[in-house]
Design a protein around this motif. Structure first.
Motif, PDB file in Angstrom:
ATOM      1  N   VAL A 230      15.246  -7.288   0.114  1.00 14.62           N
ATOM      2  CA  VAL A 230      14.795  -7.274   1.502  1.00 14.62           C
ATOM      3  C   VAL A 230      13.275  -7.344   1.533  1.00 14.62           C
ATOM      4  O   VAL A 230      12.594  -6.492   0.958  1.00 14.62           O
ATOM      5  CB  VAL A 230      15.274  -6.016   2.256  1.00 14.62           C
ATOM      6  CG1 VAL A 230      14.774  -6.048   3.700  1.00 14.62           C
ATOM      7  CG2 VAL A 230      16.791  -5.912   2.226  1.00 14.62           C
ATOM      8  N   VAL A 231      12.778  -8.362   2.240  1.00 17.17           N
ATOM      9  CA  VAL A 231      11.335  -8.569   2.405  1.00 17.17           C
ATOM     10  C   VAL A 231      10.999  -8.319   3.869  1.00 17.17           C
ATOM     11  O   VAL A 231      11.493  -9.025   4.752  1.00 17.17           O
ATOM     12  CB  VAL A 231      10.935 -10.005   2.004  1.00 17.17           C
ATOM     13  CG1 VAL A 231       9.444 -10.225   2.232  1.00 17.17           C
ATOM     14  CG2 VAL A 231      11.321 -10.280   0.554  1.00 17.17           C
ATOM     15  N   GLY A 232      10.164  -7.319   4.117  1.00 21.54           N
ATOM     16  CA  GLY A 232       9.741  -7.012   5.476  1.00 21.54           C
ATOM     17  C   GLY A 232       8.322  -7.476   5.726  1.00 21.54           C
ATOM     18  O   GLY A 232       7.480  -7.399   4.825  1.00 21.54           O
ATOM     19  N   VAL A 233       8.077  -7.967   6.931  1.00 18.27           N
ATOM     20  CA  VAL A 233       6.732  -8.381   7.337  1.00 18.27           C
ATOM     21  C   VAL A 233       6.454  -7.721   8.678  1.00 18.27           C
ATOM     22  O   VAL A 233       7.145  -7.989   9.668  1.00 18.27           O
ATOM     23  CB  VAL A 233       6.618  -9.921   7.459  1.00 18.27           C
ATOM     24  CG1 VAL A 233       5.173 -10.308   7.752  1.00 18.27           C
ATOM     25  CG2 VAL A 233       7.130 -10.623   6.212  1.00 18.27           C
TER      26      VAL A 233
ATOM     27  N   LEU B 214      16.987 -11.116   2.414  1.00 16.49           N
ATOM     28  CA  LEU B 214      16.673 -10.956   3.832  1.00 16.49           C
ATOM     29  C   LEU B 214      15.166 -10.933   4.008  1.00 16.49           C
ATOM     30  O   LEU B 214      14.472 -10.164   3.335  1.00 16.49           O
ATOM     31  CB  LEU B 214      17.267  -9.650   4.366  1.00 16.49           C
ATOM     32  CG  LEU B 214      16.818  -9.199   5.760  1.00 16.49           C
ATOM     33  CD1 LEU B 214      17.303 -10.171   6.834  1.00 16.49           C
ATOM     34  CD2 LEU B 214      17.316  -7.785   6.056  1.00 16.49           C
ATOM     35  N   VAL B 215      14.666 -11.780   4.903  1.00 14.28           N
ATOM     36  CA  VAL B 215      13.272 -11.733   5.335  1.00 14.28           C
ATOM     37  C   VAL B 215      13.324 -11.360   6.807  1.00 14.28           C
ATOM     38  O   VAL B 215      13.989 -12.034   7.599  1.00 14.28           O
ATOM     39  CB  VAL B 215      12.579 -13.101   5.143  1.00 14.28           C
ATOM     40  CG1 VAL B 215      11.124 -13.031   5.612  1.00 14.28           C
ATOM     41  CG2 VAL B 215      12.658 -13.551   3.690  1.00 14.28           C
ATOM     42  N   TYR B 216      12.646 -10.285   7.183  1.00 10.98           N
ATOM     43  CA  TYR B 216      12.767  -9.820   8.572  1.00 10.98           C
ATOM     44  C   TYR B 216      11.500  -9.073   8.965  1.00 10.98           C
ATOM     45  O   TYR B 216      10.548  -8.981   8.204  1.00 10.98           O
ATOM     46  CB  TYR B 216      14.030  -8.963   8.733  1.00 10.98           C
ATOM     47  CG  TYR B 216      13.850  -7.508   8.370  1.00 10.98           C
ATOM     48  CD1 TYR B 216      14.015  -6.513   9.328  1.00 10.98           C
ATOM     49  CD2 TYR B 216      13.496  -7.120   7.086  1.00 10.98           C
ATOM     50  CE1 TYR B 216      13.836  -5.177   9.011  1.00 10.98           C
ATOM     51  CE2 TYR B 216      13.322  -5.794   6.756  1.00 10.98           C
ATOM     52  CZ  TYR B 216      13.492  -4.824   7.724  1.00 10.98           C
ATOM     53  OH  TYR B 216      13.313  -3.502   7.414  1.00 10.98           O
ATOM     54  N   GLY B 217      11.512  -8.520  10.169  1.00 16.75           N
ATOM     55  CA  GLY B 217      10.322  -7.920  10.749  1.00 16.75           C
ATOM     56  C   GLY B 217       9.866  -6.595  10.204  1.00 16.75           C
ATOM     57  O   GLY B 217       8.878  -6.039  10.690  1.00 16.75           O
ATOM     58  N   GLY B 218      10.540  -6.042   9.198  1.00 18.47           N
ATOM     59  CA  GLY B 218      10.047  -4.864   8.494  1.00 18.47           C
ATOM     60  C   GLY B 218      10.308  -3.526   9.145  1.00 18.47           C
ATOM     61  O   GLY B 218       9.854  -2.501   8.647  1.00 18.47           O
ATOM     62  N   GLY B 219      11.052  -3.502  10.243  1.00 16.85           N
ATOM     63  CA  GLY B 219      11.287  -2.244  10.944  1.00 16.85           C
ATOM     64  C   GLY B 219      12.460  -1.452  10.400  1.00 16.85           C
ATOM     65  O   GLY B 219      13.351  -1.991   9.747  1.00 16.85           O
ATOM     66  N   ASN B 220      12.457  -0.159  10.702  1.00 13.43           N
ATOM     67  CA  ASN B 220      13.564   0.712  10.306  1.00 13.43           C
ATOM     68  C   ASN B 220      14.395   1.130  11.515  1.00 13.43           C
ATOM     69  O   ASN B 220      15.172   2.062  11.443  1.00 13.43           O
ATOM     70  CB  ASN B 220      13.030   1.953   9.569  1.00 13.43           C
ATOM     71  CG  ASN B 220      12.184   2.848  10.460  1.00 13.43           C
ATOM     72  OD1 ASN B 220      11.917   2.544  11.614  1.00 13.43           O
ATOM     73  ND2 ASN B 220      11.745   3.966   9.913  1.00 13.43           N
ATOM     74  N   VAL B 221      14.223   0.420  12.628  1.00 14.09           N
ATOM     75  CA  VAL B 221      14.888   0.790  13.878  1.00 14.09           C
ATOM     76  C   VAL B 221      15.835  -0.316  14.330  1.00 14.09           C
ATOM     77  O   VAL B 221      15.675  -1.485  13.971  1.00 14.09           O
ATOM     78  CB  VAL B 221      13.853   1.069  14.992  1.00 14.09           C
ATOM     79  CG1 VAL B 221      13.017   2.298  14.664  1.00 14.09           C
ATOM     80  CG2 VAL B 221      12.944  -0.139  15.193  1.00 14.09           C
ATOM     81  N   GLY B 222      16.840   0.058  15.123  1.00 17.87           N
ATOM     82  CA  GLY B 222      17.740  -0.898  15.745  1.00 17.87           C
ATOM     83  C   GLY B 222      18.478  -1.776  14.750  1.00 17.87           C
ATOM     84  O   GLY B 222      18.732  -1.385  13.614  1.00 17.87           O
ATOM     85  N   LEU B 223      18.829  -2.984  15.221  1.00 17.41           N
ATOM     86  CA  LEU B 223      19.547  -3.912  14.358  1.00 17.41           C
ATOM     87  C   LEU B 223      18.704  -4.328  13.159  1.00 17.41           C
ATOM     88  O   LEU B 223      19.245  -4.625  12.092  1.00 17.41           O
ATOM     89  CB  LEU B 223      19.981  -5.154  15.150  1.00 17.41           C
ATOM     90  CG  LEU B 223      21.022  -4.942  16.247  1.00 17.41           C
ATOM     91  CD1 LEU B 223      21.439  -6.281  16.848  1.00 17.41           C
ATOM     92  CD2 LEU B 223      22.232  -4.175  15.741  1.00 17.41           C
ATOM     93  N   MET B 224      17.377  -4.317  13.322  1.00 18.35           N
ATOM     94  CA  MET B 224      16.508  -4.653  12.186  1.00 18.35           C
ATOM     95  C   MET B 224      16.739  -3.681  11.034  1.00 18.35           C
ATOM     96  O   MET B 224      16.946  -4.089   9.891  1.00 18.35           O
ATOM     97  CB  MET B 224      15.031  -4.630  12.597  1.00 18.35           C
ATOM     98  CG  MET B 224      14.634  -5.754  13.507  1.00 18.35           C
ATOM     99  SD  MET B 224      12.849  -6.048  13.601  1.00 18.35           S
ATOM    100  CE  MET B 224      12.166  -4.418  13.740  1.00 18.35           C
ATOM    101  N   GLY B 225      16.692  -2.397  11.324  1.00 17.06           N
ATOM    102  CA  GLY B 225      16.924  -1.395  10.288  1.00 17.06           C
ATOM    103  C   GLY B 225      18.347  -1.437   9.767  1.00 17.06           C
ATOM    104  O   GLY B 225      18.590  -1.240   8.568  1.00 17.06           O
ATOM    105  N   GLN B 226      19.282  -1.744  10.662  1.00 18.06           N
ATOM    106  CA  GLN B 226      20.697  -1.793  10.283  1.00 18.06           C
ATOM    107  C   GLN B 226      20.962  -2.878   9.244  1.00 18.06           C
ATOM    108  O   GLN B 226      21.603  -2.635   8.224  1.00 18.06           O
ATOM    109  CB  GLN B 226      21.548  -2.052  11.534  1.00 18.06           C
ATOM    110  CG  GLN B 226      23.023  -1.831  11.330  1.00 18.06           C
ATOM    111  CD  GLN B 226      23.394  -0.362  11.312  1.00 18.06           C
ATOM    112  OE1 GLN B 226      22.781   0.440  12.010  1.00 18.06           O
ATOM    113  NE2 GLN B 226      24.392  -0.004  10.543  1.00 18.06           N
TER     114      GLN B 226
END
Length: 193
Positions: free
Chosen positions: A60-63, A36-48
């Motif tokens: 998981v790669v967060g940016v 997973l490459v995603y926006g790096g947040g721990n909130v909402g669907l991103m964190g989920q």
């Protein structure tokens, strides 16, 4: 396919089905060894989705921009967390690190990321699959707008056809794997009236 960039909301949405879809998609990605490459947040669907991939033993790669780290929304348990200065840098790094892209339900940020990556495909900057995970019909109105743009002559039909749309996570991953770029090199109508 080694990695998928996922664009999705920093909120959970008003229906539990979105959260469940993020869990299911993350579990599938981990089970199929797709990072997973995603926006790096721990909130909402991103964190989920990040938590679901991590729970399944996946990568998981967060940016994330520094401004969001400063607001304490960065996920601290990721395989990799890249802190950048701007949203533009974030999107560029996500594009470089992803083999395909999936938009899940989200707000303006999700629409921005989706539209930019579709435009990059249209212009030939990248040639990667782009998909809408249309959970609970979330993107139906958006798709109506795209179809209206085709009907009014502002988008080419092949550009619309190049966008993968699916409601089932397993089928979505299969469609991404089997993607064949149908876009012509001409997105502009060079004729003058």
């Amino acid at each position: 396919m080694k990695s998928i960039g996922v664009f999705c909301g920093a909120n959970y949405g008003s229906n539990q089905v979105y959260r469940e879809a993020a869990d299911r998609f993350g579990q599938l990605m981990a089970a199929q060894s797709i990072a997973l490459v995603y926006g790096g947040g721990n909130v909402g669907l991103m964190g989920q989705i990040a938590d679901a991939v991590l729970a399944g033993g996946g990568v998981v790669v967060g940016v994330i921009p520094q401004s969001l780290v400063d607001r304490e929304v960065a996920h601290q348990g990721l395989t990799e967390l890249h802190v950048v200065q701007t949203m533009h840098e974030r999107k560029a790094m996500m594009a470089a690190r992803s083999d395909a892209f999936v938009a899940m339900p989200g707000g303006f940020g999700t629409f921005d990321e989706l539209c930019e990556i579709v435009t990059w495909n249209q212009l030939g900057i990248i040639r990667k699959p782009v998909a809408l995970f249309n959970v609970n019909g979330y993107f139906d109105k958006f798709l109506e707008m795209i179809d209206h743009s085709v009907a009014e002559g502002f988008l080419k039909f092949d550009q619309r056809e190049n966008l993968i749309v699916e409601t089932n996570a397993e089928v979505l991953l299969t469609k991404i794997r089997n993607f064949s770029d149908a876009t012509s090199d001409y997105w502009v109508d060079f004729k003058r009236i």
